[in-house]
Scaffold this motif. Structure first.
Motif, PDB file in Angstrom:
ATOM      1  N   ALA A  43       1.100  -0.438  -0.058  1.00  0.00           N
ATOM      2  CA  ALA A  43       0.479   0.341  -0.174  1.00  0.00           C
ATOM      3  C   ALA A  43       0.469   1.003  -0.083  1.00  0.00           C
ATOM      4  N   TYR A  44       2.046   1.041   0.463  1.00  0.00           N
ATOM      5  CA  TYR A  44       2.640   2.241   0.823  1.00  0.00           C
ATOM      6  C   TYR A  44       3.450   2.787  -0.786  1.00  0.00           C
ATOM      7  N   THR A  45       3.806   1.985  -1.633  1.00  0.00           N
ATOM      8  CA  THR A  45       4.266   1.727  -2.674  1.00  0.00           C
ATOM      9  C   THR A  45       3.228   1.904  -3.604  1.00  0.00           C
ATOM     10  N   LEU A  46       2.267   1.689  -3.453  1.00  0.00           N
ATOM     11  CA  LEU A  46       1.105   2.348  -4.365  1.00  0.00           C
ATOM     12  C   LEU A  46       0.762   3.406  -4.354  1.00  0.00           C
ATOM     13  N   PHE A  47       0.580   3.984  -3.468  1.00  0.00           N
ATOM     14  CA  PHE A  47       0.253   5.693  -2.749  1.00  0.00           C
ATOM     15  C   PHE A  47       1.935   6.207  -3.431  1.00  0.00           C
ATOM     16  N   THR A  48       2.265   6.045  -3.316  1.00  0.00           N
ATOM     17  CA  THR A  48       3.400   6.926  -3.637  1.00  0.00           C
ATOM     18  C   THR A  48       4.119   6.811  -5.033  1.00  0.00           C
ATOM     19  N   VAL A  49       3.484   5.774  -6.169  1.00  0.00           N
ATOM     20  CA  VAL A  49       3.065   5.432  -7.380  1.00  0.00           C
ATOM     21  C   VAL A  49       2.615   6.468  -7.381  1.00  0.00           C
ATOM     22  N   ALA A  50       0.683   6.639  -6.589  1.00  0.00           N
ATOM     23  CA  ALA A  50      -0.225   7.881  -6.703  1.00  0.00           C
ATOM     24  C   ALA A  50       0.377   8.809  -7.510  1.00  0.00           C
ATOM     25  N   LEU A  51       1.179   9.241  -6.487  1.00  0.00           N
ATOM     26  CA  LEU A  51       1.664  10.713  -5.930  1.00  0.00           C
ATOM     27  C   LEU A  51       2.659  11.116  -6.921  1.00  0.00           C
ATOM     28  N   GLY A  52       3.036   9.828  -8.212  1.00  0.00           N
ATOM     29  CA  GLY A  52       3.682  10.849  -9.080  1.00  0.00           C
ATOM     30  C   GLY A  52       3.171  10.373 -10.467  1.00  0.00           C
ATOM     31  N   PHE A  53       1.976   9.594 -10.207  1.00  0.00           N
ATOM     32  CA  PHE A  53       0.255   9.711 -11.662  1.00  0.00           C
ATOM     33  C   PHE A  53      -0.051  11.200 -11.306  1.00  0.00           C
ATOM     34  N   ILE A  54      -0.091  11.454  -9.908  1.00  0.00           N
ATOM     35  CA  ILE A  54      -1.101  12.688 -10.021  1.00  0.00           C
ATOM     36  C   ILE A  54      -0.122  13.861 -10.613  1.00  0.00           C
ATOM     37  N   THR A  55       0.632  13.616 -10.092  1.00  0.00           N
ATOM     38  CA  THR A  55       1.455  15.001  -9.485  1.00  0.00           C
ATOM     39  C   THR A  55       2.541  15.622 -11.237  1.00  0.00           C
ATOM     40  N   GLY A  56       2.674  14.402 -11.567  1.00  0.00           N
ATOM     41  CA  GLY A  56       3.519  13.997 -13.088  1.00  0.00           C
ATOM     42  C   GLY A  56       4.574  14.306 -12.839  1.00  0.00           C
ATOM     43  N   ASN A  57       4.779  13.728 -11.209  1.00  0.00           N
ATOM     44  CA  ASN A  57       6.551  13.896 -10.780  1.00  0.00           C
ATOM     45  C   ASN A  57       7.075  12.530 -11.647  1.00  0.00           C
ATOM     46  N   VAL A  58       7.877  12.174 -11.699  1.00  0.00           N
ATOM     47  CA  VAL A  58       8.356  11.089 -12.266  1.00  0.00           C
ATOM     48  C   VAL A  58       9.712  10.949 -10.678  1.00  0.00           C
ATOM     49  N   TRP A  59      10.214  11.659 -10.058  1.00  0.00           N
ATOM     50  CA  TRP A  59      10.583  11.009  -9.069  1.00  0.00           C
ATOM     51  C   TRP A  59      10.311  10.699  -7.391  1.00  0.00           C
ATOM     52  N   PHE A  60       8.600  10.300  -8.087  1.00  0.00           N
ATOM     53  CA  PHE A  60       7.871   9.343  -7.219  1.00  0.00           C
ATOM     54  C   PHE A  60       8.683   8.104  -7.319  1.00  0.00           C
ATOM     55  N   PHE A  61       8.398   7.713  -8.765  1.00  0.00           N
ATOM     56  CA  PHE A  61       8.614   6.590  -8.794  1.00  0.00           C
ATOM     57  C   PHE A  61       9.763   6.087  -8.599  1.00  0.00           C
ATOM     58  N   VAL A  62      11.035   6.754  -8.426  1.00  0.00           N
ATOM     59  CA  VAL A  62      12.316   6.584  -7.963  1.00  0.00           C
ATOM     60  C   VAL A  62      12.068   6.534  -6.823  1.00  0.00           C
ATOM     61  N   ALA A  63      11.530   7.002  -6.092  1.00  0.00           N
ATOM     62  CA  ALA A  63      11.324   7.255  -4.460  1.00  0.00           C
ATOM     63  C   ALA A  63      10.582   5.792  -4.016  1.00  0.00           C
ATOM     64  N   ALA A  64       9.216   5.307  -4.954  1.00  0.00           N
ATOM     65  CA  ALA A  64       8.615   3.764  -4.370  1.00  0.00           C
ATOM     66  C   ALA A  64       9.675   2.873  -4.502  1.00  0.00           C
ATOM     67  N   THR A  65      10.371   3.582  -5.644  1.00  0.00           N
ATOM     68  CA  THR A  65      11.756   1.778  -5.939  1.00  0.00           C
ATOM     69  C   THR A  65      11.950   2.070  -4.922  1.00  0.00           C
ATOM     70  N   THR A  66      13.190   2.958  -5.072  1.00  0.00           N
ATOM     71  CA  THR A  66      14.136   3.206  -3.582  1.00  0.00           C
ATOM     72  C   THR A  66      13.683   2.410  -2.282  1.00  0.00           C
ATOM     73  N   ALA A  67      12.585   2.818  -1.972  1.00  0.00           N
ATOM     74  CA  ALA A  67      11.863   2.860  -0.448  1.00  0.00           C
ATOM     75  C   ALA A  67      12.213   1.271  -0.460  1.00  0.00           C
ATOM     76  N   LEU A  68      11.078   1.026  -1.371  1.00  0.00           N
ATOM     77  CA  LEU A  68      10.351  -0.681  -1.468  1.00  0.00           C
ATOM     78  C   LEU A  68      11.854  -1.249  -1.503  1.00  0.00           C
ATOM     79  N   ILE A  69      13.197  -1.765  -1.805  1.00  0.00           N
ATOM     80  CA  ILE A  69      14.020  -1.609  -2.012  1.00  0.00           C
ATOM     81  C   ILE A  69      14.738  -2.082  -0.612  1.00  0.00           C
ATOM     82  N   VAL A  70      14.867  -0.449   0.045  1.00  0.00           N
ATOM     83  CA  VAL A  70      15.681  -0.630   1.110  1.00  0.00           C
ATOM     84  C   VAL A  70      14.733  -1.446   2.064  1.00  0.00           C
ATOM     85  N   THR A  71      13.436  -0.997   2.206  1.00  0.00           N
ATOM     86  CA  THR A  71      11.903  -1.926   2.609  1.00  0.00           C
ATOM     87  C   THR A  71      12.591  -3.344   3.028  1.00  0.00           C
ATOM     88  N   ARG A  72      12.694  -3.617   1.670  1.00  0.00           N
ATOM     89  CA  ARG A  72      12.913  -5.130   1.247  1.00  0.00           C
ATOM     90  C   ARG A  72      14.444  -5.359   2.351  1.00  0.00           C
TER      91      ARG A  72
END
Length: 158
Positions: A99-128
């Motif tokens: 859910a955290y990852t999906l929410f971060t990705v959603a913010l990327g789509f809503i704002t058009g800010n590509v950095w949210f996709f980078v943030a989601a991927t990074t947070a996912l990897i570090v959490t993993r």
């Protein structure tokens, strides 16, 4: 203290990691915008983002409610009292992180800010790497064969 009684984490890293990623994405978008995400229709990407965001919030509330109903701590800093395999935990061993990852990705789509996709991927990897192995060791020590069976039949993400 033995592994049975040990807490999986001393600090709730995953929510902090995702929040830090969101803040970093906002700052990076202001300082070094990568450009908007191309879209044929101006309302399409925000609509997709709001849909994903609604899914993420719903999944998070469902998972938290399921844990609370089973008297199990929501944060990883508490010792698991029960092995929760119902609700969204039937489909994913980590529905809150999903859910955290999906929410971060959603913010990327809503704002058009590509950095949210980078943030989601990074947070996912570090959490993993940082949180999930400790949680799994804790659950295996605490619930043994039941957790092994659950882990074999339920995927980590989806």
């Amino acid at each position: 203290m033995n592994a049975y009684r040990a807490k999986p984490l001393r600090y709730p890293w995953p929510p902090v990691l995702y929040l830090a990623g969101i803040i970093a994405a906002i700052m990076a978008g202001r300082l070094a915008a990568l450009g908007p995400i191309p879209s044929p229709l101006p309302y399409l990407l925000p609509s997709i983002g709001f849909s994903i965001g609604l899914l993420a919030v719903t999944l998070d509330i469902w998972a938290v409610r399921t844990l609370m109903e089973r008297l199990t701590p929501v944060f990883d800093t508490g010792c698991a009292r029960h092995l929760v395999t119902c609700g969204p935990f039937r489909f994913s061993r980590n529905p809150i992180y999903l859910a955290y990852t999906l929410f971060t990705v959603a913010l990327g789509f809503i704002t058009g800010n590509v950095w949210f996709f980078v943030a989601a991927t990074t947070a996912l990897i570090v959490t993993r790497l940082l949180a999930i192995p400790n949680e799994e060791r804790h659950l295996e020590a605490r619930f043994g064969f039941d957790y092994e069976s659950y882990r074999k039949r339920t995927r980590r993400w989806i």
